[in-house]
Design a protein around this motif. Structure first.
Motif, PDB file in Angstrom:
ATOM      1  N   GLY A   1      98.108 -26.881  64.490  1.00 34.65           N
ATOM      2  CA  GLY A   1      96.954 -26.310  63.827  1.00 34.65           C
ATOM      3  C   GLY A   1      97.137 -24.811  63.692  1.00 34.65           C
ATOM      4  N   ALA A   2      96.134 -24.146  63.149  1.00 33.11           N
ATOM      5  CA  ALA A   2      96.181 -22.693  62.970  1.00 33.11           C
ATOM      6  C   ALA A   2      95.619 -22.034  64.232  1.00 33.11           C
ATOM      7  CB  ALA A   2      95.389 -22.279  61.743  1.00 33.11           C
ATOM      8  N   HIS A   3      96.465 -21.898  65.248  1.00 27.82           N
ATOM      9  CA  HIS A   3      95.980 -21.405  66.543  1.00 27.82           C
ATOM     10  C   HIS A   3      95.477 -19.973  66.451  1.00 27.82           C
ATOM     11  CE1 HIS A   3      95.458 -21.521  70.844  1.00 27.82           C
ATOM     12  NE2 HIS A   3      96.108 -20.396  70.966  1.00 27.82           N
ATOM     13  N   GLY A   4      96.019 -19.198  65.516  1.00 31.09           N
ATOM     14  CA  GLY A   4      95.538 -17.824  65.361  1.00 31.09           C
ATOM     15  C   GLY A   4      94.053 -17.765  65.050  1.00 31.09           C
ATOM     16  N   LEU A   5      93.541 -18.740  64.322  1.00 33.79           N
ATOM     17  CA  LEU A   5      92.109 -18.780  64.021  1.00 33.79           C
ATOM     18  C   LEU A   5      91.297 -19.073  65.278  1.00 33.79           C
ATOM     19  CD1 LEU A   5      92.110 -20.748  60.629  1.00 33.79           C
ATOM     20  CD2 LEU A   5      92.031 -18.270  60.997  1.00 33.79           C
ATOM     21  N   VAL A   6      91.851 -19.903  66.152  1.00 38.43           N
ATOM     22  CA  VAL A   6      91.175 -20.208  67.420  1.00 38.43           C
ATOM     23  C   VAL A   6      91.107 -18.957  68.292  1.00 38.43           C
ATOM     24  CG1 VAL A   6      91.268 -21.596  69.529  1.00 38.43           C
ATOM     25  CG2 VAL A   6      91.912 -22.608  67.325  1.00 38.43           C
ATOM     26  N   VAL A   7      92.215 -18.223  68.370  1.00 40.66           N
ATOM     27  CA  VAL A   7      92.248 -16.994  69.167  1.00 40.66           C
ATOM     28  C   VAL A   7      91.250 -15.989  68.609  1.00 40.66           C
ATOM     29  CG1 VAL A   7      93.673 -15.047  69.896  1.00 40.66           C
ATOM     30  CG2 VAL A   7      94.631 -17.359  69.875  1.00 40.66           C
ATOM     31  N   LEU A   8      91.209 -15.842  67.301  1.00 40.75           N
ATOM     32  CA  LEU A   8      90.269 -14.918  66.667  1.00 40.75           C
ATOM     33  C   LEU A   8      88.836 -15.303  66.982  1.00 40.75           C
ATOM     34  CD1 LEU A   8      89.926 -12.535  64.663  1.00 40.75           C
ATOM     35  CD2 LEU A   8      89.870 -14.236  62.828  1.00 40.75           C
ATOM     36  N   ASP A   9      88.544 -16.597  66.930  1.00 39.31           N
ATOM     37  CA  ASP A   9      87.189 -17.075  67.188  1.00 39.31           C
ATOM     38  C   ASP A   9      86.801 -16.877  68.647  1.00 39.31           C
ATOM     39  OD1 ASP A   9      84.767 -18.366  66.437  1.00 39.31           O
ATOM     40  OD2 ASP A   9      85.486 -20.240  67.293  1.00 39.31           O
ATOM     41  N   ARG A  10      87.738 -17.129  69.560  1.00 32.07           N
ATOM     42  CA  ARG A  10      87.444 -17.038  70.998  1.00 32.07           C
ATOM     43  C   ARG A  10      87.454 -15.604  71.513  1.00 32.07           C
ATOM     44  NH1 ARG A  10      90.921 -21.289  74.578  1.00 32.07           N
ATOM     45  NH2 ARG A  10      90.352 -23.252  73.554  1.00 32.07           N
ATOM     46  N   ARG A  11      88.456 -14.831  71.086  1.00 30.15           N
ATOM     47  CA  ARG A  11      88.731 -13.555  71.741  1.00 30.15           C
ATOM     48  C   ARG A  11      88.403 -12.324  70.904  1.00 30.15           C
ATOM     49  NH1 ARG A  11      92.423 -14.564  75.808  1.00 30.15           N
ATOM     50  NH2 ARG A  11      91.858 -12.472  76.513  1.00 30.15           N
ATOM     51  N   GLY A  12      88.107 -12.497  69.617  1.00 29.38           N
ATOM     52  CA  GLY A  12      87.735 -11.346  68.810  1.00 29.38           C
ATOM     53  C   GLY A  12      88.893 -10.783  67.997  1.00 29.38           C
ATOM     54  N   ARG A  13      88.586  -9.772  67.204  1.00 27.67           N
ATOM     55  CA  ARG A  13      89.534  -9.255  66.221  1.00 27.67           C
ATOM     56  C   ARG A  13      90.740  -8.575  66.859  1.00 27.67           C
ATOM     57  NH1 ARG A  13      86.913  -5.881  61.490  1.00 27.67           N
ATOM     58  NH2 ARG A  13      85.950  -7.935  61.270  1.00 27.67           N
ATOM     59  N   VAL A  14      90.543  -7.802  67.929  1.00 29.43           N
ATOM     60  CA  VAL A  14      91.661  -7.063  68.520  1.00 29.43           C
ATOM     61  C   VAL A  14      92.708  -8.030  69.081  1.00 29.43           C
ATOM     62  CG1 VAL A  14      92.362  -5.462  70.338  1.00 29.43           C
ATOM     63  CG2 VAL A  14      90.275  -5.027  69.024  1.00 29.43           C
ATOM     64  N   VAL A  15      92.268  -8.950  69.923  1.00 26.07           N
ATOM     65  CA  VAL A  15      93.201  -9.923  70.505  1.00 26.07           C
ATOM     66  C   VAL A  15      93.769 -10.827  69.414  1.00 26.07           C
ATOM     67  CG1 VAL A  15      93.455 -11.819  72.147  1.00 26.07           C
ATOM     68  CG2 VAL A  15      92.036  -9.846  72.732  1.00 26.07           C
ATOM     69  N   GLY A  16      92.931 -11.170  68.437  1.00 29.95           N
ATOM     70  CA  GLY A  16      93.409 -11.995  67.335  1.00 29.95           C
ATOM     71  C   GLY A  16      94.516 -11.319  66.558  1.00 29.95           C
ATOM     72  N   SER A  17      94.411 -10.004  66.339  1.00 26.27           N
ATOM     73  CA  SER A  17      95.453  -9.257  65.630  1.00 26.27           C
ATOM     74  C   SER A  17      96.737  -9.181  66.461  1.00 26.27           C
ATOM     75  CB  SER A  17      94.961  -7.847  65.305  1.00 26.27           C
ATOM     76  OG  SER A  17      93.847  -7.896  64.428  1.00 26.27           O
ATOM     77  N   MET A  18      96.589  -9.027  67.776  1.00 26.67           N
ATOM     78  CA  MET A  18      97.757  -8.994  68.653  1.00 26.67           C
ATOM     79  C   MET A  18      98.485 -10.344  68.616  1.00 26.67           C
ATOM     80  SD  MET A  18      96.070  -6.959  71.881  1.00 26.67           S
ATOM     81  CE  MET A  18      97.478  -7.264  72.939  1.00 26.67           C
ATOM     82  N   TYR A  19      97.715 -11.437  68.665  1.00 24.89           N
ATOM     83  CA  TYR A  19      98.344 -12.759  68.611  1.00 24.89           C
ATOM     84  C   TYR A  19      99.070 -12.942  67.283  1.00 24.89           C
ATOM     85  CZ  TYR A  19      99.199 -17.707  68.365  1.00 24.89           C
ATOM     86  OH  TYR A  19      99.825 -18.913  68.222  1.00 24.89           O
ATOM     87  N   ARG A  20      98.440 -12.497  66.202  1.00 27.66           N
ATOM     88  CA  ARG A  20      99.062 -12.665  64.881  1.00 27.66           C
ATOM     89  C   ARG A  20     100.402 -11.924  64.813  1.00 27.66           C
ATOM     90  NH1 ARG A  20      97.250 -13.621  59.574  1.00 27.66           N
ATOM     91  NH2 ARG A  20      99.141 -13.852  58.310  1.00 27.66           N
TER      92      ARG A  20
END
Length: 366
Positions: free
Chosen positions: A111-130
């Motif tokens: 799946g698109a795990h980056g979307l899950v990280v963004l939803d759970r952890r917010g934009r900063v952590v989501g950008s780091m994961y990406r």
């Protein structure tokens, strides 16, 4: 060929996890085909079972970052590794890309795990994961996507990697997940023969939306008090779910975890599986339910729009607000044929999926 399956799964602790099911079933299938398989995961000790070896890279974790670090330490210690490393998340492979660059790697995207990280952890952590995802995918020789939707998402976000993307679904153990005797299955779990049983299986996390699944059940129960809800999983929303269930007379049973063998029986005992997820790759448990002859009612996520046919093997909703109405229709207004449900997922048996995965292994190792 030596194959290392890298995943943050613990074979000692049964959990409601599609990734866990995928990795352990793939390991068994590959070993049965004569491949040398090592699962790198979470646990207290090494062991050999079903023809494959399990090697823990860490004994326990509290978050995904700890597993990625443990995988990096393993890559440093075994920098002369010979074989293929097959990860289940791009970030888990970073250590091999940095410290064991000669090792061919591939990843299955569930799946698109980056979307899950963004939803759970917010934009900063989501950008780091990406950023980590981009780094890792660019160094991975092959990328397996469990559904066409997953493949389309990554093609759109990483068009330069299009040639590395393969659409190969997760497999199902069609021998394990099969229709069991309904009366025997219900007796196994103390369920009344007259009850209409709704089953939810998955992590109790925001992206799986268990609260809306419970709300849909309550709406149906008010109109049909013979219904009963069974939920299997664990996660951050476990306490709110248990508190809500305790405050209502509606029968709700919440189980922390069950083995794959028990899940197969539980799926046969249920009248319908409910899926309320916001994002999914497949989901695997829906395919397992259909293999057991149990229809699925859920959101239009992952591979479900390609599999679920209204009135044949389930219903899908475009809006979560529609879930209660279609759950009621599935439980009270539709007659389901077990064999028709099972037939719709026959193509997902490991006997058909494993050869496709093996073909990719040979491509990247040659």
């Amino acid at each position: 060929m030596r194959i290392f399956l890298l995943a943050s799964v613990n074979p000692f602790a049964p959990t409601a996890s599609g990734v866990r099911s995928y990795v352990l079933a793939l390991a068994r299938e590959l070993a049965a085909r004569g491949e040398e398989v090592v699962v790198l995961g979470i646990g207290p000790q090494k062991f050999i079972v079903d023809g494959f070896e399990f090697v823990p890279v860490i004994d326990r974790i509290s978050n995904a970052f700890q597993f990625a670090l443990a995988a990096m330490r393993f890559a440093r210690k075994h920098s002369n590794l010979r074989g293929i490393v097959h990860g289940q998340r791009p970030d888990d492979l970073v250590g091999f890309h940095l410290l064991a660059q000669h090792v061919p790697t591939l990843v299955t995207l569930h799946g698109a795990h980056g979307l899950v990280v963004l939803d759970r952890r917010g934009r900063v952590v989501g950008s780091m994961y990406r950023a980590v995802e981009r780094y890792s995918l660019s160094r991975t020789r092959a990328i397996l996507c469990v559904s066409p939707r997953t493949q389309a998402y990554f093609e759109a976000n990483y068009p330069h990697l299009r040639d590395r993307l393969h659409s190969i679904p997760a497999g199902i153990d069609m021998d394990l997940f099969r229709p069991h005797d309904r009366d025997g299955a219900r007796a196994r779990f103390g369920m009344s023969e007259a009850a209409r049983v709704v089953l939810f299986v998955g992590r109790f996390e925001q992206e799986k939306n268990p609260l809306d699944a419970m709300a849909a059940y309550f709406w149906v129960w008010e109109r049909h008090p013979e219904t009963r809800l069974v939920m299997v999983g664990n996660g951050k929303l476990a306490s709110p779910l248990r508190e809500w269930a305790a405050g209502t007379p509606a029968p709700v049973e919440i189980l922390d975890s069950v083995s794959q063998e028990e899940l197969a029986w539980l799926l046969s005992a249920a009248d319908v599986l409910v899926v309320a997820s916001r994002n999914e790759g497949l989901p695997t448990v829906a395919l397992e339910a259909l293999a057991a002859g149990t229809p699925v009612v859920g959101t239009s996520v992952g591979l479900l729009p390609d599999i679920v046919k209204p009135g044949v093997n389930g219903y899908l909703v475009d809006q979560i607000s529609e879930l209660p109405f279609f759950l009621e229709r599935a439980l009270c207004e539709t007659r389901w044929a077990t064999d028709r449900c099972r037939e719709t997922v026959r193509a997902f048996g490991w006997d058909r999926v494993a050869p496709a995965v093996l073909e990719v292994y040979h491509e990247i190792s040659s």
